[in-house]
Every structure is written in structure tokens, then in C-alpha cells.
Design a protein around this motif. Sequence first.
Motif, PDB file in Angstrom:
ATOM      1  N   ILE A 167       4.385   3.898  -1.859  1.00 36.16           N
ATOM      2  CA  ILE A 167       4.385   3.985  -3.322  1.00 36.16           C
ATOM      3  C   ILE A 167       4.484   5.453  -3.725  1.00 36.16           C
ATOM      4  O   ILE A 167       3.595   6.250  -3.450  1.00 36.16           O
ATOM      5  N   ALA A 168       5.577   5.781  -4.408  1.00 33.57           N
ATOM      6  CA  ALA A 168       5.823   7.161  -4.835  1.00 33.57           C
ATOM      7  C   ALA A 168       5.428   7.390  -6.284  1.00 33.57           C
ATOM      8  O   ALA A 168       5.153   8.521  -6.688  1.00 33.57           O
ATOM      9  N   GLU A 169       5.422   6.322  -7.091  1.00 31.49           N
ATOM     10  CA  GLU A 169       5.067   6.430  -8.503  1.00 31.49           C
ATOM     11  C   GLU A 169       4.733   5.029  -8.985  1.00 31.49           C
ATOM     12  O   GLU A 169       5.363   4.057  -8.580  1.00 31.49           O
ATOM     13  N   MET A 170       3.708   4.924  -9.849  1.00 32.08           N
ATOM     14  CA  MET A 170       3.309   3.595 -10.306  1.00 32.08           C
ATOM     15  C   MET A 170       2.630   3.716 -11.660  1.00 32.08           C
ATOM     16  O   MET A 170       1.944   4.700 -11.937  1.00 32.08           O
TER      17      MET A 170
ATOM     18  N   ARG B  21       7.725   2.649  -8.230  1.00 30.30           N
ATOM     19  CA  ARG B  21       8.822   3.273  -7.486  1.00 30.30           C
ATOM     20  C   ARG B  21       8.375   3.459  -6.044  1.00 30.30           C
ATOM     21  O   ARG B  21       7.254   3.906  -5.786  1.00 30.30           O
ATOM     22  N   ILE B  22       9.239   3.117  -5.108  1.00 30.71           N
ATOM     23  CA  ILE B  22       8.882   3.189  -3.704  1.00 30.71           C
ATOM     24  C   ILE B  22       9.869   4.073  -2.950  1.00 30.71           C
ATOM     25  O   ILE B  22      11.006   4.290  -3.382  1.00 30.71           O
ATOM     26  N   ALA B  23       9.418   4.582  -1.814  1.00 27.10           N
ATOM     27  CA  ALA B  23      10.256   5.396  -0.925  1.00 27.10           C
ATOM     28  C   ALA B  23       9.621   5.385   0.442  1.00 27.10           C
ATOM     29  O   ALA B  23       8.394   5.237   0.575  1.00 27.10           O
ATOM     30  N   ARG B  24      10.424   5.534   1.451  1.00 21.36           N
ATOM     31  CA  ARG B  24       9.858   5.615   2.803  1.00 21.36           C
ATOM     32  C   ARG B  24       9.103   6.931   2.930  1.00 21.36           C
ATOM     33  O   ARG B  24       9.664   8.001   2.656  1.00 21.36           O
ATOM     34  N   PRO B  25       7.845   6.882   3.360  1.00 24.39           N
ATOM     35  CA  PRO B  25       7.025   8.111   3.384  1.00 24.39           C
ATOM     36  C   PRO B  25       7.464   9.055   4.480  1.00 24.39           C
ATOM     37  O   PRO B  25       7.944   8.638   5.542  1.00 24.39           O
ATOM     38  N   ASP B  26       7.313  10.349   4.205  1.00 22.80           N
ATOM     39  CA  ASP B  26       7.608  11.365   5.219  1.00 22.80           C
ATOM     40  C   ASP B  26       6.578  11.340   6.328  1.00 22.80           C
ATOM     41  O   ASP B  26       6.875  11.598   7.480  1.00 22.80           O
ATOM     42  N   ALA B  27       5.311  11.066   5.965  1.00 26.95           N
ATOM     43  CA  ALA B  27       4.220  11.016   6.948  1.00 26.95           C
ATOM     44  C   ALA B  27       3.413   9.769   6.674  1.00 26.95           C
ATOM     45  O   ALA B  27       3.063   9.471   5.537  1.00 26.95           O
ATOM     46  N   GLY B  28       3.091   9.040   7.729  1.00 25.72           N
ATOM     47  CA  GLY B  28       2.347   7.805   7.553  1.00 25.72           C
ATOM     48  C   GLY B  28       0.858   8.046   7.426  1.00 25.72           C
ATOM     49  O   GLY B  28       0.354   9.160   7.435  1.00 25.72           O
ATOM     50  N   GLY B  29       0.143   6.915   7.292  1.00 26.83           N
ATOM     51  CA  GLY B  29      -1.309   6.977   7.240  1.00 26.83           C
ATOM     52  C   GLY B  29      -1.809   7.638   5.983  1.00 26.83           C
ATOM     53  O   GLY B  29      -1.195   7.580   4.923  1.00 26.83           O
ATOM     54  N   ASP B  30      -2.975   8.310   6.100  1.00 29.11           N
ATOM     55  CA  ASP B  30      -3.606   8.902   4.926  1.00 29.11           C
ATOM     56  C   ASP B  30      -3.391  10.411   4.867  1.00 29.11           C
ATOM     57  O   ASP B  30      -4.062  11.103   4.129  1.00 29.11           O
TER      58      ASP B  30
ATOM     59  N   LEU C  61      12.108  -2.310   0.344  1.00 31.30           N
ATOM     60  CA  LEU C  61      12.676  -1.215   1.134  1.00 31.30           C
ATOM     61  C   LEU C  61      13.903  -1.682   1.906  1.00 31.30           C
ATOM     62  O   LEU C  61      14.931  -0.989   1.956  1.00 31.30           O
ATOM     63  N   ASN C  62      13.807  -2.863   2.518  1.00 30.59           N
ATOM     64  CA  ASN C  62      14.925  -3.387   3.295  1.00 30.59           C
ATOM     65  C   ASN C  62      16.137  -3.687   2.418  1.00 30.59           C
ATOM     66  O   ASN C  62      17.283  -3.636   2.877  1.00 30.59           O
ATOM     67  N   ALA C  63      15.877  -3.992   1.147  1.00 35.22           N
ATOM     68  CA  ALA C  63      16.972  -4.268   0.219  1.00 35.22           C
ATOM     69  C   ALA C  63      17.533  -2.997  -0.400  1.00 35.22           C
ATOM     70  O   ALA C  63      18.486  -3.056  -1.192  1.00 35.22           O
ATOM     71  N   GLY C  64      16.957  -1.853  -0.052  1.00 31.72           N
ATOM     72  CA  GLY C  64      17.418  -0.587  -0.608  1.00 31.72           C
ATOM     73  C   GLY C  64      16.983  -0.356  -2.041  1.00 31.72           C
ATOM     74  O   GLY C  64      17.582   0.455  -2.761  1.00 31.72           O
ATOM     75  N   THR C  65      15.938  -1.059  -2.465  1.00 32.55           N
ATOM     76  CA  THR C  65      15.464  -0.958  -3.845  1.00 32.55           C
ATOM     77  C   THR C  65      14.579   0.269  -4.028  1.00 32.55           C
ATOM     78  O   THR C  65      13.724   0.557  -3.188  1.00 32.55           O
ATOM     79  N   THR C  66      14.766   0.967  -5.136  1.00 34.04           N
ATOM     80  CA  THR C  66      13.923   2.111  -5.458  1.00 34.04           C
ATOM     81  C   THR C  66      12.769   1.713  -6.376  1.00 34.04           C
ATOM     82  O   THR C  66      11.637   2.148  -6.189  1.00 34.04           O
ATOM     83  N   TRP C  67      13.074   0.872  -7.370  1.00 29.32           N
ATOM     84  CA  TRP C  67      12.057   0.402  -8.322  1.00 29.32           C
ATOM     85  C   TRP C  67      11.847  -1.092  -8.123  1.00 29.32           C
ATOM     86  O   TRP C  67      12.813  -1.867  -8.112  1.00 29.32           O
TER      87      TRP C  67
END
Length: 890
Positions: free
Chosen positions: A677-680, A700-709, A482-488
Amino acid sequence: MTTRNLDALFNPRSVAVIGASAREGAVGRVIFENLLTGFQGPVMAVNPHERFVLGQPAYADVGHLPQTPDLAVVITPPETVPGIIAELAARGTRGACVITAGFSGNPQALARRQAMLDAARPALLRILGPNCVGLQVPAIGLNGSFANGSATAGSLALVSQSGAVITTVLDWAQSRGIGFSHVVSLGDMADVDFGDMLDYLATSQDTTAILLYIEAVTNARKFMSAARAAARLKPVVVVKAGRHEAGARAAASHTGALAGSDAVYDAAFRRAGMLRVITLDELFEAVESLACARLPGGNRLAIVTNGGGLGVLAADALADAGGRLAELSPAVMEQLNSVLPATWSHGNPIDLIGDATDTRYAQTLDALASGPPADGLLVLHCPTAVTDPTSIARTVIETLPSRSVQTVMTSWIGGDSMRDARTLFQQRGIATFFTPEDAVRAFMHLANYQRNQQLLRHAPPSLPTGSPVDTTTARRLIDEALNAGTTWLDEHASKSLLAAYGIPVATTRVAASASEAGEIAAALGGRVVIKILSPDILHKTDVGGVALDIPAEAAGDEASAMLARVKSARPDATIKGFTVQTMVHRPHAVELLVGMLDDAQFGPALMFGHGGTAVEVINDKAMGLPPLNLELAADMIAHTRVSRLLAGYRDIPPADTAAAALALVRFSQLICDLPEIAEMEINPLLADANGIVALDARVRIARPDAGGDTRLCIRPYPSQLERTLTLDGGERVLVRPVLPEDEPAVATFLAAGTPGTGAFTDLDFPPGEDRLSAARLTQVDYDRQMVWVVTEPGTPGHTPVHGLLRLMEDPNRERANFSCLLLPGAEDAQRMQRLLTLVIDYAQQRQVRDLQASLRSTSSPAANLCTELGCRLTARDDGSILARLSPVSD
């Protein structure tokens, strides 16, 4: 929203029709006439252009009504509706059914919808619709709809997004004598939705089964929580439209809501313990079957027939539906051979031959009863000139009580000559159908419903004891990307993530250059696999980016050639190097796929199926919802065709399906733990008799809109609520959320004494609750109901239960009841105080505003303790005491 004020919609004392009309053919006239005809309370008309409507006084506006209506039915132009809702709210009306359309599809309509909701919210006025046909509650004569006729009173509740389905079903049901407790057209579901209706109808004593027509749900967690709660109490049968892409597009345009993946909806319905059917015919067929047949333990069916062709049709229908023919034991075969003609079929279906008499049917049923029972029995009969169908039906009815088969279906095929026989079955509560296919379909409905009810009982815990999980490494991998701006994530990072959760992966190393790839291959020895490493290339095979079974000495040259191929095919791609892994030789392994997608409605959904490069062509997959346990994972696997390959065939031994199921559970836990994790996808995951290994993965990762469960539609087992309390004297007590595995220990605890005899403390469960149901106490959704067990460290199900705590929230989360049961010797003041403080703290974290408990008397340690904790004590009419902790005024 909630069930708050839904009584105003479904049990009003007075009704106003805003837009009542005397004009022939007007919707306002139809609804006003329907209400005047059946409803016993005041029905008032609002129409500024008329003094009277159908002989009744008409009032200019809501403010001029002689009394405040509980329910208002609104049939006015859409631009007037927000103002009318505001007037109703100001008058104190608590329910409105908005028939009018025009609140979805464009920005102006959506703004109008929000204005309507804003006007209702301060007064907690509930809105049904807009864009709906209306509602009916036949038992009180309430028909606030423009459906073609009033429903007959009965015990089925029908809830539909489609008004056309409402009117069609009512017309169909009227001719068949089917009655309803509630008929509700939800329309666009601006406020009242499926979750609200499931909550409301689950506790309705007038409703024995709930029928749903769904195009889309709008709040998945609320829907799943309500559906799981309702399905524990009564059958919930669903028709879901939009099964295919064209239908889904039509549904989306119809309701203004995203339809989501149909396969995910199917998984959600199964997990919630509901039964999904395909057609409206099946909807009522399933309800009839559930009402008059016991649930089978499985899908094995025994078929008895006097016509071989009918038996073959039934067997084909069973195979098509995923059922199995029950095997006849040698003892049963021997007994059948002794009583049936030599020409009988000698197998299942059991063909008694066309001249089968009453006696032959009875002897066959007796023979079946002497062996291992099938899950279900289907008895067929076709007309012949030498038999009496009514007499045979009577014999079958008399013989059946001695049988141990769980589920019995009958089909006397034919016309008028079979009518009396069918009537006999109906009078005795035995399910009967016109065709063998209908009977088989009904049996499979029951089998699937029973299977889904079993899925409902599962509350997946954390990973099995001893499962290797390195959350620190997993979190580091995600944060670095995430810090590196990586999507996949690249292949190496993806595999490292799997390894952190104990999923076996092929040993993989990263090479920055072709020469380094050769050096790594030489160090690994033997033959290797080389893959291009690029964040821009997901399908490496498509660009020549995968080389298999390469000798170590040729690895450097192959890497150089691969780099040239890939640069030619994808000159725009960033190449970070190569991955090199040992070539895995498992010739009998099955290629599997394990994946996760983020569904538009239900959030993270899991996939299991046949893997490899032809995965889209094979199209063999099953969907599930996290969290999983081993049983739920095994059920997902069983829903695929590839499970037959995993079972072994010819000289190929069975694969280690237990390892595959455990990988699914670990994969599910990974998804639950890491909201980024948005897709795996793991593809392929090889499985054979020696276990499993993941050869490739992408994430594929992305910063979540809402944390937790909160993104999960089913709340996982809340391990963070486990507490070890140290009491005076050094005694250590484990308090943790209940698990289904605790059911035997909870049953033993409850059987230790009857509440009220002194065996329990006098801080009791709320009045009217079923305190002796261990099953219900151990099957909770961890969302609106929480139960803790007071126990000892150890494996759930193998440790004794010394006490129970429960918090039951109403769907609004406005109010909750808390309860505590302890055995003698475990009810000292310190222990009780620590336990109740735990419950109260949790309720406050959940922002419950009104906390209540029921006590037996005010002169007791429990009453004193509640007082010390800030509760107010008041006496109830039934003699019990209400302990209430509430920051708001009564």
C-alpha cells in the motif's frame, strides 16, 4: 553509521589540522589558532607549502606527521579530500572533521563524497561534515571550528546542520552565560548524522539536555530509535526549519537532503518524546524551564495577578497555545471571597487588584492549595507605587512549598525595579520570565513535553483481542490487483480491504451495466447511492460520477445518465461499471478522513481529520506514525478541530470517538501488514453516536522496494517473536516481547528480591544497568533493545511475570549484551537453556557479531550452561565473569 569511534572526534588525545595556514583571515588559521589556544594535547599542522605555521612545525603530508592524530580537521580543496582521508585511514586516525564544501548538488560532487566515504570505511574512520563549521568540546578545550569564539563549558549539547545557527547561538549564549558540553556542526552529514549524535550524547555524563537544529534527517528509523532512547534519559529539544514550502525548498538546497512533510516531522518528534519549538529563543527558554520546573500533569493553568490586563494577556496566550484556564472549585471561590476585596475578578485569572500586598498574595496561594490542584500556576506582578515587588516575591517563595501545584511560573513585569525579585526566583530555582506571554509559552512547552513523554511510553501491540482481521482476503485483494497491473484498487476492492480489517463499510455491490445497477437497487430496496466505477477516475464527484439518494426504481435511468456525463467529461477513462450501495441516512454524523501517505523521510504516515469534499479548504488534520494503539489514536483525534464536533454540541449527542479510534488502529495495522500500500484514504468516514461507517475509499498499490517492516520508522510490536514453550512434565510457558502494560507485573517481579541475594539466578544484567526500573524495562523500541517476559497466557498487565530476558544491542549492531532473570522455582537448567537459546537465536538472526553476558561466578549452573552454549568465560577486574559468544577474534 554508529557511535563507533566517535570518541576520536569528541575526546581526542591529539589533533592534526590538514590545511593549517598562517594567512590572516584564512579558515585554516582560525581553526589552528583555536586549537593551539585551548587544547592540551598535541596539535599538528599539515601544509606542504610552509615549514612553520604560527610558530609550529608544518608537515608536508599526513605520512610525515610525528604521530598518528586521533582527530584530523580537514580544510583543503574538495578534490583533495578523498586522498587525504585515505592517508589518514592508513595512519590509523579514527576521526576527521571535513570543513570543506563541494560534496553535494551535482554528480561530480556526489562521486567525490562517495570516494571520501569509501576511503574511510575500511578503517572505520568517522567523518563529521563535510561543509560544516566544525566542533567544540569546551571541557577539554577542544575548538576545532571557525565559529566566532569558544563556547563556555556547560551541560547543554548543541547539534546543528546549519553552521550559521551554530555561530549565532554561540554568540547569543556567551552574553547570557550559557555553557555547552558539545557544539557540533553536522553540515552535509555524509557519515555522522543526528542518529549517531543522539546515541552518543544520550550516554554522555557531561550532557543534561540535547538541543537540535534540524533541516532534514537522512535515516528515519535510525533517527527515531536513537531519539526515543535519548528522550527516555534526558530532554531533547528541537528546532525544525523548513516548516513551510519555501523554507523546505531552501533547506533541501542547503543540505542536499529531502525535507519531507513538516507535519510528519512534527508527529515524529511527538512520538519520540522530544519537544519541538519554533525559534532559537524558545530553544533555550524551554531548556531553562525543563531544568527548574516540574512537569505538569496537563495544560490547565491558574493565573494570579495584581493587574487585570496582564491576566487577560496571559489567558489569551494560553488559549492561543492550546492550554486551558483551570476551573476554581466552589470551596476555593468561597475562601477567596473571604480574603480578597469585593472587586476581585471572581474567576481565573485571579485579579488581586493593583494594591495587592504580600499578605493578599499569600492568602490567595493558600486558598488555591486548599482545592483541586491545577496543572500549573502562573504568578504575575506589575509595579505600583504602593507595593514592594521584592517583598512580594519573597512571600511567594515562602508560600509556594506548601502548595500541591506541580508547575510554577512567575513573571514580574517591568524593568530595574523588578531585577531583585527575579534574582530571588532564579536563586530558588523558580522559573521567571519578563512577560506573561513568555511564561505561558514556557508552561505549554512543559505540558507538551510531558504529553510527548507519555506518547513515548506506548508500544502498540497487535490489534485488541477479538478484533476481526481477515489477512487472507486482504492479501488476495492486493495480489490480484498487482498481478493485473492495477495501480489503484476500485471502490469495491478498497471497501473489501477495509472490511477485512473490521472497519465498517456501507454495503456495496458492483454492476457491470446501467440495467444491472437498476436490478441491484431494486434488490436493496429504498434509496441508493450510485457511483461510477473506473480505475482512472479518483475524484468521481468532479466528473458527475456520484448520485445520492436515488429511488430504487430510478436507479437504472440515473446510471445511464451518469455514464453519458462521465464519458463526456473523461472520454479517455476506462469504465468498469457502477457501484450501488444503500443510502446511509445519518443526519448528525460528522464526515471524517483517515488516510496514509508515504513520506519521503519517515515512510508510511497516517492522517486523521475533517473529511468531505471540502477537505483541502477546511485543512483540519493531524499526522501520526504507525503502529498505533487506542491511546495514540485518541491523541491524534484530540489534535484536530473536528474533535470538538465529535464531542457533541447543543442537541447533537457525542459521536462514538472510541469507534473512530479503533478504526484508526485497524487502519494502522492494515498499513503495517501490507507493504504494497503506497497511498490510502477513507473519505468520508461517518461518525455519530451510533458508530462509524466508511462510505468511500481509495487505495494505491505498488510492489515494495523492501519487504517486511523496514519501511516503517518505528518497529511494530513483534508478535512473531511470541513463543509457547512446553517443558518436561507438560508445563507450558509463554515467552513474548514485553509491553508497556506489563509494567506493574514487572515491578512486582523485581520487588520479589534483590539481585545478589539468591532470589534471582546468577545470570545478571550487565554491570551499571538500572535493574530495578520497571518503566525502562517495559518501554523498549523493539529495534536495538528487546525484552521478553516469561509469563502465562492472558491479557498483558493481568498475568504474572516469572522471568525477564533482555538483549541490548549497541547502535552498530556489532555487540549486544544478553541477560536473564528468573524467580526461584523457575530457574531449572532446561528452562534456562530454552530461554537463552531463544535469545541467542534472535541475536544471530539480527546478525549481531559479539554476544556478551555478565555472570557472578564460574562455578554455577548459569556459567555451565553458557559454556555449553559456546560462550567463553573470562574474569573481569571487578570480580564478575564475562560470558562471550563471538564468531570473530578479540
